[in-house]
Design an enzyme around this catalytic site. Structure first.
Site, mmCIF file in Angstrom:
data_model
loop_
_atom_site.group_PDB
_atom_site.id
_atom_site.type_symbol
_atom_site.label_atom_id
_atom_site.label_comp_id
_atom_site.label_asym_id
_atom_site.label_seq_id
_atom_site.Cartn_x
_atom_site.Cartn_y
_atom_site.Cartn_z
ATOM 1 C CE LYS A 1 -2.071 -1.030 3.880
ATOM 2 N NZ LYS A 1 -1.297 -2.257 4.195
ATOM 3 N NE ARG B 1 -4.013 -1.244 10.375
ATOM 4 C CZ ARG B 1 -3.043 -0.734 9.615
ATOM 5 N NH1 ARG B 1 -3.204 0.404 9.012
ATOM 6 N NH2 ARG B 1 -1.913 -1.384 9.466
ATOM 7 N NE ARG C 1 7.439 -2.244 6.224
ATOM 8 C CZ ARG C 1 6.109 -2.131 6.352
ATOM 9 N NH1 ARG C 1 5.372 -1.698 5.340
ATOM 10 N NH2 ARG C 1 5.516 -2.465 7.476
ATOM 11 N NE ARG D 1 6.580 0.030 10.208
ATOM 12 C CZ ARG D 1 5.393 -0.032 9.608
ATOM 13 N NH1 ARG D 1 5.237 0.482 8.396
ATOM 14 N NH2 ARG D 1 4.372 -0.612 10.203
ATOM 15 N NE ARG E 1 2.510 -4.563 11.633
ATOM 16 C CZ ARG E 1 3.533 -4.469 10.784
ATOM 17 N NH1 ARG E 1 4.688 -5.043 11.068
ATOM 18 N NH2 ARG E 1 3.383 -3.805 9.668
HETATM 19 P P1 ADP Z 1 1.527 -1.531 7.526
HETATM 20 O O1 ADP Z 1 2.307 -0.661 6.565
HETATM 21 O O2 ADP Z 1 2.283 -2.713 7.960
HETATM 22 O O3 ADP Z 1 0.161 -1.865 7.019
HETATM 23 P P2 ADP Z 1 0.931 0.826 9.061
HETATM 24 O O4 ADP Z 1 2.115 1.697 8.890
HETATM 25 O O5 ADP Z 1 -0.268 1.131 8.238
HETATM 26 O O6 ADP Z 1 1.371 -0.683 8.852
HETATM 27 O O7 ADP Z 1 0.480 0.802 10.584
HETATM 28 C C1 ADP Z 1 1.395 0.603 11.644
HETATM 29 C C2 ADP Z 1 0.649 0.583 12.970
HETATM 30 O O8 ADP Z 1 -0.030 1.838 13.178
HETATM 31 C C3 ADP Z 1 -0.467 -0.450 13.068
HETATM 32 O O9 ADP Z 1 0.022 -1.712 13.459
HETATM 33 C C4 ADP Z 1 -1.375 0.179 14.136
HETATM 34 O O10 ADP Z 1 -0.839 0.022 15.432
HETATM 35 C C5 ADP Z 1 -1.303 1.659 13.790
HETATM 36 N N1 ADP Z 1 -2.355 2.068 12.831
HETATM 37 C C6 ADP Z 1 -2.179 2.516 11.564
HETATM 38 N N2 ADP Z 1 -3.356 2.796 10.975
HETATM 39 C C7 ADP Z 1 -4.330 2.507 11.897
HETATM 40 C C8 ADP Z 1 -5.750 2.561 11.903
HETATM 41 N N3 ADP Z 1 -6.453 2.959 10.814
HETATM 42 N N4 ADP Z 1 -6.396 2.181 13.029
HETATM 43 C C9 ADP Z 1 -5.727 1.799 14.127
HETATM 44 N N5 ADP Z 1 -4.392 1.701 14.185
HETATM 45 C C10 ADP Z 1 -3.672 2.060 13.095
HETATM 46 P P1 ADP Z 2 2.277 -1.807 3.182
HETATM 47 O O1 ADP Z 2 2.274 -0.293 3.165
HETATM 48 O O2 ADP Z 2 1.049 -2.391 2.561
HETATM 49 O O3 ADP Z 2 2.563 -2.370 4.533
HETATM 50 P P2 ADP Z 2 4.819 -1.588 1.710
HETATM 51 O O4 ADP Z 2 4.529 -0.750 0.520
HETATM 52 O O5 ADP Z 2 5.543 -0.944 2.833
HETATM 53 O O6 ADP Z 2 3.455 -2.298 2.232
HETATM 54 O O7 ADP Z 2 5.625 -2.871 1.220
HETATM 55 C C1 ADP Z 2 6.097 -3.858 2.132
HETATM 56 C C2 ADP Z 2 7.477 -4.344 1.707
HETATM 57 O O8 ADP Z 2 7.354 -5.076 0.470
HETATM 58 C C3 ADP Z 2 8.487 -3.224 1.421
HETATM 59 O O9 ADP Z 2 9.757 -3.678 1.851
HETATM 60 C C4 ADP Z 2 8.439 -3.056 -0.092
HETATM 61 O O10 ADP Z 2 9.697 -2.608 -0.604
HETATM 62 C C5 ADP Z 2 8.129 -4.463 -0.573
HETATM 63 N N1 ADP Z 2 7.274 -4.493 -1.777
HETATM 64 C C6 ADP Z 2 6.278 -3.629 -2.107
HETATM 65 N N2 ADP Z 2 5.697 -3.980 -3.275
HETATM 66 C C7 ADP Z 2 6.337 -5.109 -3.692
HETATM 67 C C8 ADP Z 2 6.185 -5.981 -4.843
HETATM 68 N N3 ADP Z 2 5.261 -5.742 -5.787
HETATM 69 N N4 ADP Z 2 7.012 -7.033 -4.932
HETATM 70 C C9 ADP Z 2 7.952 -7.272 -3.982
HETATM 71 N N5 ADP Z 2 8.134 -6.511 -2.881
HETATM 72 C C10 ADP Z 2 7.340 -5.435 -2.733
#
Ligand code: ADP
Ligand code: ADP
Ligand code: ZN
Length: 216
Positions: free
Chosen positions: A16, A92, A126, A159, A170
């Site tokens: 995302k 979420r 990541r 992270r 998660r």
């Molecule tokens: P990821 O990239 O792995 O999807 P995020 O960066 O979106 O993770 O979120 C990291 C953390 O921030 C989550 O595990 C949660 O603790 C908090 N968080 C983010 N967005 C939300 C939301 N919409 N509602 C509640 N907690 C959130």
């Molecule tokens: P999210 O925001 O949904 O948690 P991220 O965009 O941070 O996901 O991506 C999670 C990890 O996967 C990062 O290390 C990113 O570089 C890698 N990644 C993202 N898209 C791809 C893809 N299409 N193929 C392989 N790795 C990817």
């Protein structure tokens, strides 16, 4: 029409953040992400909101959701100043989805579909830039120089919540709280599912097509 309002859904690690950043540039829209907003404000005092813990940090380090009141407020403020946007990391749970429907309309809802095993590999590998937030992966998307951001020269870090144990937590939280949100949009007939396991360029093409269609 006005700028597109896009909701990008997907499990942690689905891509995302990676895709939202590109969509924001391509379509000239805001990238609204609760994850980044919370990481920049991990120690803000939320005690007055009647929450179990006094700051977002405790929830985030455990891989739990930060209380709705906190994230709803962040999203409301961000959307007020955005014309078009790509929303990443919210809603979420079903209550957040309900709140979102009260404050805005959506032009496209895209779900990035990625299998569980791939999610774990992506999250544990990541790395993010400590300065500009750019995303890397030690294997799938490595920087030119190990540990250094290609964009700004900043230091790449892991992270706190991208460790194997917290990743499992998660993904459980996602299944329990966020899969129902995906089902909700699917049942409403507005969900467009995109294969999230192609290369980042392929995935971007597929999402861009959906956004183009929605905007025309
Ligand atoms: P990821 O990239 O792995 O999807 P995020 O960066 O979106 O993770 O979120 C990291 C953390 O921030 C989550 O595990 C949660 O603790 C908090 N968080 C983010 N967005 C939300 C939301 N919409 N509602 C509640 N907690 C959130
Ligand atoms: P999210 O925001 O949904 O948690 P991220 O965009 O941070 O996901 O991506 C999670 C990890 O996967 C990062 O290390 C990113 O570089 C890698 N990644 C993202 N898209 C791809 C893809 N299409 N193929 C392989 N790795 C990817
Ligand atoms: Zn950087």
């Amino acid at each position: 029409m006005s700028e597109p309002r896009v909701l990008l859904l997907g499990a942690p690690g689905a891509g995302k953040g990676t895709q939202s950043k590109r969509l924001a540039e391509e379509f000239g829209i805001e990238h609204v992400t609760t994850g980044d907003a919370l990481r920049s404000n991990k120690d803000m005092d939320i005690g007055h909101m009647d929450t179990e813990y006094d700051t977002p940090r405790a929830y985030m380090e455990a891989g739990d959701l930060v209380p709705d009141a906190v994230v709803n407020e962040i999203v409301k403020t961000a959307l007020q100043s955005a014309d078009g946007y790509v929303l990443d990391g919210y809603p979420r749970n079903l209550d957040q989805a309900e709140y979102l429907s009260e404050i805005t309309d959506l032009d496209a809802v895209v779900f990035l579909d990625v299998s569980q095993g791939e999610l774990v590999d992506r999250l544990t590998g990541r790395r993010v830039c400590d300065d500009c937030g750019a995303n890397y992966h030690v294997e799938f998307n490595p920087p030119e120089t190990e540990g250094v951001c290609d964009d700004c020269g900043g230091e790449l870090i892991q992270r706190d919540d991208d460790t194997e144990d917290t990743v499992r937590d998660r993904l459980e939280v996602y299944e329990e709280n966020t899969e129902p949100v995906v089902d909700h949009y699917r049942e409403a007939g507005v969900l467009v599912e995109v294969d999230g396991e192609g290369t980042p360029d392929e995935v971007f093409e597929a999402i861009s097509d959906v956004v183009d269609d929605a905007a025309n």
